[in-house]
Design an enzyme around this catalytic site. Structure first.
Site, PDB file in Angstrom:
ATOM      1  N   GLU A  85       0.843  -1.205   0.000  1.00  0.00           N
ATOM      2  CA  GLU A  85       0.000   0.000   0.000  1.00  0.00           C
ATOM      3  C   GLU A  85       0.877   1.254   0.000  1.00  0.00           C
ATOM      4  OE1 GLU A  85      -3.325   0.949  -0.199  1.00  0.00           O
ATOM      5  OE2 GLU A  85      -2.330   2.902  -0.144  1.00  0.00           O
ATOM      6  N   MET A 166     -21.778   5.504   1.491  1.00  0.00           N
ATOM      7  CA  MET A 166     -23.063   5.093   0.886  1.00  0.00           C
ATOM      8  C   MET A 166     -22.858   3.749   0.209  1.00  0.00           C
ATOM      9  SD  MET A 166     -24.356   8.677  -0.685  1.00  0.00           S
ATOM     10  CE  MET A 166     -26.055   8.221  -0.936  1.00  0.00           C
ATOM     11  N   VAL A 294       4.249  -0.063  -5.541  1.00  0.00           N
ATOM     12  CA  VAL A 294       4.708  -0.952  -6.603  1.00  0.00           C
ATOM     13  C   VAL A 294       4.992  -0.125  -7.854  1.00  0.00           C
ATOM     14  CG1 VAL A 294       4.032  -2.824  -8.155  1.00  0.00           C
ATOM     15  CG2 VAL A 294       3.495  -2.967  -5.711  1.00  0.00           C
ATOM     16  N   GLU A 403     -27.616  11.853  -4.959  1.00  0.00           N
ATOM     17  CA  GLU A 403     -27.541  11.753  -3.498  1.00  0.00           C
ATOM     18  C   GLU A 403     -27.836  13.116  -2.907  1.00  0.00           C
ATOM     19  OE1 GLU A 403     -23.136   9.846  -3.396  1.00  0.00           O
ATOM     20  OE2 GLU A 403     -23.470  11.454  -1.998  1.00  0.00           O
ATOM     21  N   HIS A 488     -15.665   8.728  -8.300  1.00  0.00           N
ATOM     22  CA  HIS A 488     -15.974   7.331  -8.645  1.00  0.00           C
ATOM     23  C   HIS A 488     -15.276   6.879  -9.930  1.00  0.00           C
ATOM     24  CE1 HIS A 488     -20.157   7.924  -6.505  1.00  0.00           C
ATOM     25  NE2 HIS A 488     -19.144   7.899  -5.652  1.00  0.00           N
ATOM     26  N   GLY A 516     -11.875  -1.637  -9.084  1.00  0.00           N
ATOM     27  CA  GLY A 516     -12.792  -0.851  -9.902  1.00  0.00           C
ATOM     28  C   GLY A 516     -12.377  -0.711 -11.356  1.00  0.00           C
ATOM     29  N   ASN A 526     -23.551   4.520  -6.401  1.00  0.00           N
ATOM     30  CA  ASN A 526     -22.201   4.582  -5.826  1.00  0.00           C
ATOM     31  C   ASN A 526     -21.549   3.199  -5.945  1.00  0.00           C
ATOM     32  OD1 ASN A 526     -24.423   6.020  -4.441  1.00  0.00           O
ATOM     33  ND2 ASN A 526     -22.757   7.272  -3.723  1.00  0.00           N
TER      34      ASN A 526
HETATM   35  P1  FAE Z   1      -9.313   1.886  -3.858  1.00  0.00           P
HETATM   36  O1  FAE Z   1     -10.273   1.805  -2.730  1.00  0.00           O
HETATM   37  O2  FAE Z   1      -9.051   3.198  -4.490  1.00  0.00           O
HETATM   38  O3  FAE Z   1      -7.930   1.254  -3.336  1.00  0.00           O
HETATM   39  C1  FAE Z   1      -6.753   1.275  -4.098  1.00  0.00           C
HETATM   40  C2  FAE Z   1      -5.561   1.374  -3.162  1.00  0.00           C
HETATM   41  O4  FAE Z   1      -4.363   1.109  -3.894  1.00  0.00           O
HETATM   42  C3  FAE Z   1      -5.375   2.746  -2.526  1.00  0.00           C
HETATM   43  O5  FAE Z   1      -5.258   2.611  -1.127  1.00  0.00           O
HETATM   44  C4  FAE Z   1      -4.083   3.277  -3.159  1.00  0.00           C
HETATM   45  O6  FAE Z   1      -3.339   4.118  -2.292  1.00  0.00           O
HETATM   46  C5  FAE Z   1      -3.341   1.997  -3.472  1.00  0.00           C
HETATM   47  N1  FAE Z   1      -2.376   2.110  -4.572  1.00  0.00           N
HETATM   48  C6  FAE Z   1      -2.534   2.732  -5.769  1.00  0.00           C
HETATM   49  N2  FAE Z   1      -1.446   2.576  -6.559  1.00  0.00           N
HETATM   50  C7  FAE Z   1      -0.563   1.811  -5.824  1.00  0.00           C
HETATM   51  C8  FAE Z   1       0.740   1.302  -6.089  1.00  0.00           C
HETATM   52  N3  FAE Z   1       1.347   1.513  -7.266  1.00  0.00           N
HETATM   53  N4  FAE Z   1       1.353   0.592  -5.120  1.00  0.00           N
HETATM   54  C9  FAE Z   1       0.743   0.367  -3.925  1.00  0.00           C
HETATM   55  N5  FAE Z   1      -0.497   0.827  -3.630  1.00  0.00           N
HETATM   56  C10 FAE Z   1      -1.146   1.534  -4.575  1.00  0.00           C
HETATM   57  O7  FAE Z   1      -9.726   0.907  -5.049  1.00  0.00           O
HETATM   58  N6  FAE Z   1     -18.218   4.931  -3.225  1.00  0.00           N
HETATM   59  C11 FAE Z   1     -19.389   4.466  -2.738  1.00  0.00           C
HETATM   60  O8  FAE Z   1     -19.816   3.370  -3.103  1.00  0.00           O
HETATM   61  N7  FAE Z   1     -20.107   5.190  -1.824  1.00  0.00           N
HETATM   62  C12 FAE Z   1     -19.705   6.415  -1.392  1.00  0.00           C
HETATM   63  O9  FAE Z   1     -20.363   7.039  -0.539  1.00  0.00           O
HETATM   64  C13 FAE Z   1     -18.489   6.941  -1.916  1.00  0.00           C
HETATM   65  N8  FAE Z   1     -18.051   8.179  -1.563  1.00  0.00           N
HETATM   66  C14 FAE Z   1     -16.812   8.603  -1.991  1.00  0.00           C
HETATM   67  C15 FAE Z   1     -16.325   9.824  -1.530  1.00  0.00           C
HETATM   68  C16 FAE Z   1     -15.034  10.226  -1.890  1.00  0.00           C
HETATM   69  C17 FAE Z   1     -14.513  11.557  -1.414  1.00  0.00           C
HETATM   70  C18 FAE Z   1     -14.220   9.383  -2.694  1.00  0.00           C
HETATM   71  C19 FAE Z   1     -12.816   9.781  -3.069  1.00  0.00           C
HETATM   72  C20 FAE Z   1     -14.706   8.176  -3.162  1.00  0.00           C
HETATM   73  C21 FAE Z   1     -16.003   7.781  -2.826  1.00  0.00           C
HETATM   74  N9  FAE Z   1     -16.516   6.564  -3.257  1.00  0.00           N
HETATM   75  C22 FAE Z   1     -17.735   6.122  -2.810  1.00  0.00           C
HETATM   76  C23 FAE Z   1     -15.767   5.714  -4.203  1.00  0.00           C
HETATM   77  C24 FAE Z   1     -15.124   4.486  -3.561  1.00  0.00           C
HETATM   78  O10 FAE Z   1     -14.384   4.851  -2.421  1.00  0.00           O
HETATM   79  C25 FAE Z   1     -14.213   3.811  -4.619  1.00  0.00           C
HETATM   80  O11 FAE Z   1     -15.035   3.438  -5.700  1.00  0.00           O
HETATM   81  C26 FAE Z   1     -13.508   2.580  -4.072  1.00  0.00           C
HETATM   82  O12 FAE Z   1     -12.689   2.909  -2.976  1.00  0.00           O
HETATM   83  C27 FAE Z   1     -12.658   1.909  -5.160  1.00  0.00           C
HETATM   84  O13 FAE Z   1     -12.223   0.667  -4.652  1.00  0.00           O
HETATM   85  P2  FAE Z   1     -10.978  -0.059  -5.295  1.00  0.00           P
HETATM   86  O14 FAE Z   1     -10.787  -1.342  -4.583  1.00  0.00           O
HETATM   87  O15 FAE Z   1     -11.154  -0.102  -6.775  1.00  0.00           O
END
Ligand code: FAE
Length: 547
Positions: A85, A166, A294, A403, A488, A516, A526
């Site tokens: 991470e 959400m 990475v 929302e 998103h 994602g 969401n």
């Molecule tokens: P994610 O959760 O982004 O995890 C990827 C991880 O990989 C992160 O911790 C990075 O730091 C790490 N990373 C990236 N590149 C590297 C690398 N090269 N080496 C090591 N680590 C790395 O991915 N979604 C909802 O359904 N409901 C909500 O209410 C909602 N609100 C949101 C509000 C905000 C402000 C934001 C930013 C997003 C929101 N989302 C919401 C979107 C949701 O958090 C997002 O779709 C997911 O977190 C994506 O999940 P992943 O597993 O794809």
């Protein structure tokens, strides 16, 4: 650090040095459960992180939803897993006693390697509200591409650390447009229920919703929606509703009712740290290396993959480069992180056999924001729970699901605020720019126009019915639409295109995408429940057939 930032820092009692000490430990679930002061020494963390030269069965890049599902299920199947991470572990309170900064007073902890905040709502009453902060590996990344800013969580728990919680399962009839190759019955009978249970999803008690001050803003949203003939739906969340009731009663430290959201939530939200990551820890088979990024994955001479990892400090500088070998590598760095890695690795010859779909099919889930200026007899409340819990559904007729979002400023603003998810058809692609050595995204701001038009099917009608107008002071001066960002990001390594129907990357056995990036640009709601459910489906198949 600028003088003003330094002044704010010290005035908040926030010493950067004190905060750095103790970060970087492998997993801090206990501290998040409320053990303030449970700092872990940095030396212990260094010992626990992945050693250079290691040869591991499974390496997961990223600790968000996809990464956590992969790690948990692999570990439960008896596989030792190493999660990598790039962000911090977020398990150690700062000098203010809190792990996370408040939305209303962003400090070093708030943003990823920026010297000035880049808040999604950049203005208030027309005035810019961004402020100087020390450069630090903070929790929210506002990653800027030419036509769009993509907000993402950084740290152990990924987007779950910063998101609104959400937790929405799309309507079954909309699922075919999201992932056409996936069996709908399996998703709705098995994997969505599994994801919802694993994430701890729950819906607000409607009787409490109807009476509590902190959701007055949402009741105004409901009233306006219903008077214009739109269905208002309750949206499940991962917030602990009993805890929020106690917050309202003044019995526990406040979290949602203190406006905490964008830079982390100190108490009531069930981020992945309290759900999947707690279970991962219990398996005893998973190590997590935080502040590790990475940078390369290539086939290893003796089989498996050589993975190069930069360990960094909290200024973002590389302190050590490690090389490890992994039999299987799971890309779970999020839509942008996974896409950027794969596009670069293909273009630079590290993984040349990846197919031409890599980097394609990226969308913003049709995100667009706007505010409504209400009449003085329609206040939205000075106390607003930071966790949205309702939406206006005009998906089928107008292509928008809005929302009803909070504006937790602590004062009465007479404003309603909405984040719409729309059926925007535009898709962008990531590509490698050899001259700059960067991956670019060809999204254009004008591609948000369909989203604006779809959101207007809701808000033009509400404004006409209520005799109200759009706010023009939240995203600039005289600017109605927040059309410059997305929360998103989705796509870039789309299921059945860049991968097979279970996320196995075409061209390389033992490389998987499980986040994602698999979803082609839109989920109609969401996205994190769908990302989690799809990961549960895919990892089950991969464990059954590939291990
Ligand atoms: P994610 O959760 O982004 O995890 C990827 C991880 O990989 C992160 O911790 C990075 O730091 C790490 N990373 C990236 N590149 C590297 C690398 N090269 N080496 C090591 N680590 C790395 O991915 N979604 C909802 O359904 N409901 C909500 O209410 C909602 N609100 C949101 C509000 C905000 C402000 C934001 C930013 C997003 C929101 N989302 C919401 C979107 C949701 O958090 C997002 O779709 C997911 O977190 C994506 O999940 P992943 O597993 O794809």
């Amino acid at each position: 650090m600028s003088d003003s930032a330094m002044h704010r820092n010290s005035s908040q009692g926030f010493s950067r040095r004190a905060f750095i000490t103790g970060t970087g430990s492998i997993l801090g679930v206990a501290a998040l459960a409320g053990r303030a002061g449970a700092a872990r020494p940095t030396a212990a963390a260094a010992a626990a992180s992945i050693p250079s030269g290691a040869n591991v069965p499974a390496l997961v890049i990223g600790t968000g939803y996809g990464g956590c599902v992969a790690a948990l299920r692999l570990a439960q199947a008896g596989v030792d897993v190493h999660m990598i991470e790039m962000g911090m572990s977020w398990d150690t309170p700062g000098p203010d006693g809190k792990i996370f900064a408040n939305t209303t007073s962003p400090d070093a902890r708030s943003f990823w390697l920026r010297t000035k905040t880049k808040q999604p709502l950049s203005n208030f009453l027309g005035f810019p509200i961004d402020r100087d902060i020390p450069k630090y590996t903070g929790i929210l990344d506002a990653e800027e591409f030419a036509g769009i800013t993509v907000y993402q969580g950084r740290g152990v728990g990924g987007g779950s650390l910063v998101n609104g919680g959400m937790a929405v399962t799309p309507k079954r009839e909309n699922f075919g447009a999201i992932l056409p190759s996936v069996n709908v019955d399996e998703m709705y009978d098995t994997y969505y229920p599994r994801a919802n249970a694993g994430l701890g999803v729950a819906t607000i008690d409607p009787a409490w919703f109807d009476t509590t001050d902190c959701y007055q803003y949402a009741r105004v949203g409901r009233k306006h929606a219903q008077r214009s003939g739109f269905p208002f739906v309750f949206v499940p969340t991962v917030y602990d509703w009993d805890y929020m009731k106690q917050e309202a009663a003044g019995a526990v430290p406040k979290s949602a009712l203190a406006g905490e959201i964008l830079y982390g939530n100190n108490y009531g939200k069930k981020s992945l740290q309290k759900t999947y990551l707690a279970r991962i820890k219990d398996t005893g088979r998973v190590t997590i290396s935080s502040l590790h990024k990475v940078t390369s994955v290539t086939p290893a001479a003796g089989g498996g993959y050589t993975v190069v990892i930069d360990q960094t400090d909290t200024s973002g500088a590389t302190t050590l480069t490690k090389t490890v070998t992994a039999a299987k590598v799971f890309f779970a760095a999020g839509s942008v992180g996974t896409s950027k890695l794969l596009v670069r690795l293909k273009a630079t010859g590290a993984l040349p056999a990846l197919n031409g779909e890599i980097g394609q099919g990226w969308g913003d889930n049709g995100n667009v924001m706007c505010g409504g200026a209400n009449h003085l007899w329609d206040p939205t409340g000075s106390l607003q729970a930071s966790i949205p819990t309702g939406g206006i559904d005009n998906w089928n007729a107008g292509g928008a699901f809005a929302e009803v979002a909070p504006l937790p400023t602590g004062i009465e603003t007479y404003a309603s605020f909405y984040l719409s998810i729309t059926k925007n058809p535009n898709r962008a692609r990531f590509s490698w720019n050899a001259a700059t050595g960067k991956v670019e995204l060809n999204w254009q701001t004008s591609w948000k126009q369909p989203s604006i038009d779809m959101a207007k099917t809701i808000f033009d009608k509400i404004n006409a019915k209520e005799g109200t107008i759009y706010r023009t002071d939240l995203f600039g001066t005289y600017k109605i639409w927040g059309d410059h960002l997305t929360y998103h990001p989705l796509g870039g390594a789309v299921l059945t295109k860049a991968t097979d129907n279970y996320g196995r990357l075409h061209g390389y056995s033992g490389l998987y995408v499980i986040d994602g990036a698999l979803i082609p640009g839109n989920t109609s709601v969401n996205p994190f429940v769908t990302i989690t459910a799809l990961a549960e489906r895919n990892i089950e198949k991969i464990i059954a057939t590939d291990l």
